[in-house]
Write a protein that holds these residues in place. Structure first.
Motif, PDB file in Angstrom:
ATOM      1  N   THR A   1      45.011 -33.908 -55.744  1.00  0.00           N
ATOM      2  CA  THR A   1      45.745 -32.954 -54.869  1.00  0.00           C
ATOM      3  C   THR A   1      46.066 -31.638 -55.744  1.00  0.00           C
ATOM      4  O   THR A   1      45.975 -30.438 -55.177  1.00  0.00           O
ATOM      5  N   GLN A   2      45.872 -31.863 -57.045  1.00  0.00           N
ATOM      6  CA  GLN A   2      46.260 -30.554 -57.691  1.00  0.00           C
ATOM      7  C   GLN A   2      45.318 -30.007 -58.642  1.00  0.00           C
ATOM      8  O   GLN A   2      45.251 -29.249 -59.430  1.00  0.00           O
ATOM      9  N   HIS A   3      44.257 -30.788 -58.454  1.00  0.00           N
ATOM     10  CA  HIS A   3      42.970 -30.513 -59.381  1.00  0.00           C
ATOM     11  C   HIS A   3      42.580 -28.780 -59.017  1.00  0.00           C
ATOM     12  O   HIS A   3      41.711 -28.070 -60.075  1.00  0.00           O
ATOM     13  N   ASP A   4      42.745 -28.306 -57.744  1.00  0.00           N
ATOM     14  CA  ASP A   4      42.721 -26.810 -57.596  1.00  0.00           C
ATOM     15  C   ASP A   4      43.172 -25.906 -58.474  1.00  0.00           C
ATOM     16  O   ASP A   4      42.580 -24.859 -58.597  1.00  0.00           O
ATOM     17  N   LYS A   5      44.257 -26.369 -59.284  1.00  0.00           N
ATOM     18  CA  LYS A   5      44.533 -25.529 -60.044  1.00  0.00           C
ATOM     19  C   LYS A   5      44.091 -25.379 -61.577  1.00  0.00           C
ATOM     20  O   LYS A   5      44.164 -24.393 -62.146  1.00  0.00           O
ATOM     21  N   ILE A   6      43.434 -26.664 -61.923  1.00  0.00           N
ATOM     22  CA  ILE A   6      42.798 -26.833 -63.097  1.00  0.00           C
ATOM     23  C   ILE A   6      41.409 -26.214 -63.254  1.00  0.00           C
ATOM     24  O   ILE A   6      41.015 -25.641 -64.270  1.00  0.00           O
TER      25      ILE A   6
ATOM     26  N   SER B   1      28.082 -31.732 -68.120  1.00  0.00           N
ATOM     27  CA  SER B   1      28.910 -32.865 -67.791  1.00  0.00           C
ATOM     28  C   SER B   1      30.037 -32.580 -67.096  1.00  0.00           C
ATOM     29  O   SER B   1      30.688 -33.295 -66.011  1.00  0.00           O
ATOM     30  N   VAL B   2      30.771 -31.268 -67.386  1.00  0.00           N
ATOM     31  CA  VAL B   2      31.884 -30.809 -66.607  1.00  0.00           C
ATOM     32  C   VAL B   2      31.369 -30.335 -65.399  1.00  0.00           C
ATOM     33  O   VAL B   2      32.124 -30.771 -64.259  1.00  0.00           O
ATOM     34  N   LEU B   3      30.446 -29.684 -65.097  1.00  0.00           N
ATOM     35  CA  LEU B   3      29.919 -29.337 -63.964  1.00  0.00           C
ATOM     36  C   LEU B   3      29.436 -30.249 -62.831  1.00  0.00           C
ATOM     37  O   LEU B   3      29.698 -30.100 -61.596  1.00  0.00           O
ATOM     38  N   ARG B   4      29.112 -31.481 -63.410  1.00  0.00           N
ATOM     39  CA  ARG B   4      28.674 -32.597 -62.435  1.00  0.00           C
ATOM     40  C   ARG B   4      29.765 -33.090 -61.928  1.00  0.00           C
ATOM     41  O   ARG B   4      30.086 -33.379 -60.512  1.00  0.00           O
ATOM     42  N   ARG B   5      31.287 -33.251 -62.728  1.00  0.00           N
ATOM     43  CA  ARG B   5      32.338 -33.636 -62.126  1.00  0.00           C
ATOM     44  C   ARG B   5      33.003 -32.715 -61.039  1.00  0.00           C
ATOM     45  O   ARG B   5      33.373 -33.127 -60.070  1.00  0.00           O
ATOM     46  N   TYR B   6      32.751 -31.507 -61.398  1.00  0.00           N
ATOM     47  CA  TYR B   6      33.113 -30.475 -60.388  1.00  0.00           C
ATOM     48  C   TYR B   6      32.404 -30.556 -59.056  1.00  0.00           C
ATOM     49  O   TYR B   6      33.063 -30.373 -58.182  1.00  0.00           O
ATOM     50  N   VAL B   7      31.208 -30.664 -58.949  1.00  0.00           N
ATOM     51  CA  VAL B   7      30.555 -31.074 -57.771  1.00  0.00           C
ATOM     52  C   VAL B   7      30.836 -32.282 -56.926  1.00  0.00           C
ATOM     53  O   VAL B   7      31.060 -32.215 -55.853  1.00  0.00           O
ATOM     54  N   GLN B   8      31.202 -33.223 -57.738  1.00  0.00           N
ATOM     55  CA  GLN B   8      32.012 -34.523 -57.171  1.00  0.00           C
ATOM     56  C   GLN B   8      33.265 -34.108 -56.518  1.00  0.00           C
ATOM     57  O   GLN B   8      33.478 -34.498 -55.291  1.00  0.00           O
ATOM     58  N   TYR B   9      33.966 -33.287 -56.938  1.00  0.00           N
ATOM     59  CA  TYR B   9      35.165 -33.091 -56.609  1.00  0.00           C
ATOM     60  C   TYR B   9      35.040 -31.966 -55.584  1.00  0.00           C
ATOM     61  O   TYR B   9      35.750 -32.081 -54.461  1.00  0.00           O
ATOM     62  N   ASN B  10      34.561 -30.877 -55.630  1.00  0.00           N
ATOM     63  CA  ASN B  10      34.070 -29.932 -54.445  1.00  0.00           C
ATOM     64  C   ASN B  10      32.524 -29.732 -54.042  1.00  0.00           C
ATOM     65  O   ASN B  10      31.973 -28.896 -54.521  1.00  0.00           O
TER      66      ASN B  10
END
Length: 733
Positions: free
Chosen positions: A150-155, A182-191
């Protein structure tokens, strides 16, 4: 100092203490004094967070001070140590991770810039330590794992500033492409809503067309986009075409990653493999690179492992050839190659399918490509694992390959070389030794067809001799009946009498001989006039086998012995018969008793002959006893007269079952009648009546009735009827 000493867990007291030191620093201009205040400020800050490790306020004051006085406190290593100690207790605070990540990425940028600037002195470079890109990626993972979702939007805004950018003025310029992916793949999973934005960045800035294509496909499969809703629909449907079919030669390398399952595109669904190959070929066709398009189709057909993908590619390939060359010879050739190509797909699904390898060779032969057929079977022998074979045995490939070399290629030397590799060098491990034995047999037959008799004989002799250094899996080869049958046949045909005898003796010693081998050995010795040796062969066979297998050996032994010696060796013959009858089970003895009795009748004594028949009556099983007694009675009547058979009849009636005994009573009565002994005959019939049921054995009572009519009177006839009623009553109860 007195305040915090008196109340060390008072956050406000520590805050006032730190602020006083900071104000003193701003008023102090003397460098030595200022350095001392910096050390004091660092020490007090450390004390405060050590006593109150969960105080976010104190930690924030401390790391901000350390950041501002980085060079005075030992460089970047001091800052990194400060943040690491802070996240031990404040790992759930996004602000801590944000400040840590900002510093780490800026530090990476500064060091890369210093490496490019040769004017920096050694002292400045030694103040700081370089942060490896892998450490940066691990730091990002730690931050995302520690902070609640719930706080990933700050990171993420802090991270995207570096990982979704190629800005030369920030650390984004120096972060490796793999780390960004690697990081952008995780970001797509999150958002997932940012999929298009990330895909555009991958395609335009990083040149990762394959990765971008996957994201575009996921985007198009989304309900909002597929149904025509949502922003960016037009862009979302056009970019996949640009990513997949509008690529340059460099972009084909990324598609190869899709095919091989390596790199960033290893998550590609196999269901799309045929479609994507077809789209890549279509891209080269649009650019006019027809030869490259043909190469793509060929590579795709050789690579896919699903019949559905093969069908898609084959249809597209045929359509391409037909449209380009208008049903020229190349299209006809492609159509003719379809069975071979489909066979290749099936072999990729199961490389251990022997039937498909044989079918592949047959298809090549039908097309007149005998050398390709041979090469296919050679490849099959290298590929197929014998213990996992389906559709046949692996030795079938060897036999077929040898046949192709001999008959189609007319290269007997290659066929011999193949058999030598298989049989002598053991380059292929068969599932069982019978398969290897078949290869030896085929090799021998090849030499026989070439009329190289000595080579054939040498090969089959070698096949049953295993050297000590041979692998374990062929140790059972000397027990193969297939090899011994062929060896013994060739020794009789091509070898000498001595080599043939040696071969048969070895087979008997190794206990691989069969009763048929013993018979053949003895017959061979008899033909060569080695009569006593043939009898020795029979004796060895008798010792080796049990009934019923030894019955044929005994029969042949006796026939040969009688044919050779006849009446000249009477005692030896009798001993031989006695040994045979002693070892023979009752159910197999009838034939030997008859032979023995006949021999005694012709060359011996009548008494001995009748003794043999008497012994036969005692030995044979119940179903043969009636016949045996009839023969014994007939022989006794022939040599000693009818009266000598009375005791035999009496013993037989006692020994036989009721049905057979009743029949023998009729014969006994008939014999007495022929001697005019009517009272004896009537007594026999009376005795046998108790074993003859009138309802089932009408023949017996009919014969007695006729006897009384012919030789009896009214009283005897009535006695017969009385006995009949009595017997009938006894069988009714």
């Amino acid at each position: 100092e007195d305040t915090v000493s008196g109340d060390p867990y008072n956050v406000n007291a520590w805050t006032i203490y730190l602020e006083e030191i900071d104000q003193t620093q701003t008023q102090q201009n003397n460098a030595p004094s200022l350095r001392g205040l910096v050390q004091l400020r660092d020490m007090v800050g450390r004390r405060s967070v050590q006593l109150l490790p969960r105080s976010y306020k104190l930690w924030k004051l401390h790391w901000e001070f350390v950041l501002s006085r980085c060079h005075d406190l030992g460089g970047s290593s001091t800052v990194l140590s400060c943040f690491e100690r802070a996240i031990v207790t404040l790992h759930k605070f996004p602000r801590v991770w944000m400040a840590y990540l900002e510093f780490a990425h800026n530090q990476q940028s500064r060091h890369q810039h210093e490496d490019e600037n040769e004017g920096k002195n050694d002292d400045d470079q030694n103040d700081d330590i370089a942060i490896h890109p892998t450490q940066l990626r691990h730091l990002v993972n730690r931050a995302l794992e520690a902070i609640p979702v719930t706080q990933h939007d700050k990171i993420w805004p802090v991270l995207l500033k570096y990982y979704q950018s190629n800005n030369a003025s920030t650390a984004a310029k120096y972060i490796p492409k793999e780390s960004k992916l690697s990081v952008l793949r995780r970001y797509v999973q999150y958002n997932p809503a940012a999929t298009k934005e990330v895909a555009d960045f991958l395609a335009d800035d990083l040149g990762q067309w394959g990765e971008a294509a996957l994201m575009y496909v996921d985007l198009l499969n989304h309900d909002d986009v597929r149904d025509g809703g949502g922003a960016g629909t037009s862009g979302g449907t056009s970019r996949p075409n640009d990513s997949v079919t509008s690529t340059t030669a460099a972009q084909r390398k990324d598609f190869s990653n899709i095919k091989s399952g390596t790199g960033a595109l290893r998550y590609l669904p196999r269901e799309m493999e045929g479609v994507l190959w077809s789209q890549l070929a279509d891209a080269w066709i649009r650019r006019g690179e027809f030869q490259l398009a043909r190469s793509v189709y060929e590579e795709a057909i050789e690579s896919v492992s699903r019949v559905r993908d093969f069908t898609i590619l084959m249809d597209a390939y045929l359509q391409f050839e037909e449209g380009l060359l208008e049903a020229t010879m190349e299209t006809e050739d492609l159509t003719a190659r379809r069975p071979v190509l489909l066979n290749g797909v099936l072999l990729r699904q199961n490389p251990d399918d022997v039937g498909e390898w044989l079918k592949r060779a047959r298809l090549y032969k039908e097309n007149g490509q005998v050398h390709q057929a041979a090469a296919a079977l050679e490849e099959g022998l290298k590929t197929v694992k014998a213990r996992r074979t389906v559709g046949g045995n692996s030795n079938q490939m060897v036999l077929q390959l040898a046949k192709i070399y001999e008959e189609d290629c007319k290269e007997v030397a290659k066929s011999r070389n193949l058999f030598d590799r298989i049989c002598n060098q053991w380059v292929y491990e068969f599932k069982n030794v019978d398969d290897l034995a078949e290869c030896y047999v085929a090799w021998v037959e090849l030499e026989l067809r070439q009329e190289t008799w000595d080579d054939a004989l040498d090969i089959i002799r070698t096949s049953v001799i295993i050297p000590p250094f041979a692998p374990k899996w062929i140790r059972g080869l000397p027990k193969s009946l297939r090899l011994w049958d062929l060896l013994l046949d060739l020794e009789e045909s091509l070898g000498t009498a001595q080599t043939t005898k040696d071969a048969y003796s070895r087979a008997i010693e190794q206990k691989v001989a069969t009763p048929l081998h013993i018979l053949n050995f003895a017959t061979f010795l008899t033909e060569q006039k080695y009569f006593e040796e043939s009898f020795s062969a029979y004796e060895r066979g008798i010792e080796l086998f049990q009934y019923p297998g030894v019955k044929l050996i005994w029969k042949s032994y006796l026939d040969s012995f009688l044919k050779r010696y006849g009446e000249t060796k009477l005692e030896r013959t009798r001993d031989l018969f006695q040994r045979c009858l002693d070892a023979c089970p009752p159910e197999e003895s009838t034939e030997f008793f008859l032979t023995n009795g006949k021999y005694e009748e012709e060359h011996g004594l009548t008494k001995r002959a009748l003794g043999v028949y008497h012994q036969m009556c005692k030995t044979v099983p119940g179903e043969d006893k009636y016949t045996a007694y009839q023969l014994f009675i007939a022989k006794t009547a022939k040599y000693l007269g009818q009266t000598a058979t009375r005791d035999i009849y009496q013993n037989a009636i006692q020994d036989l079952e009721d049905g057979a005994a009743a029949k023998l009573c009729l014969d006994f009565a008939s014999m007495e009648t022929s001697l005019q002994e009517f009272d004896r005959a009537r007594a026999v019939l009376t005795y046998g009546a108790q074993m003859a049921d009138p309802r089932r054995n009408e023949e017996y009572w009919k014969a007695w009735n006729e006897f009384e009519i012919s030789h009896g009177n009214e009283e005897t006839f009535r006695e017969m009827l009385r006995i009949k009623r009595s017997v009938e009553a006894s069988y009714s109860t």
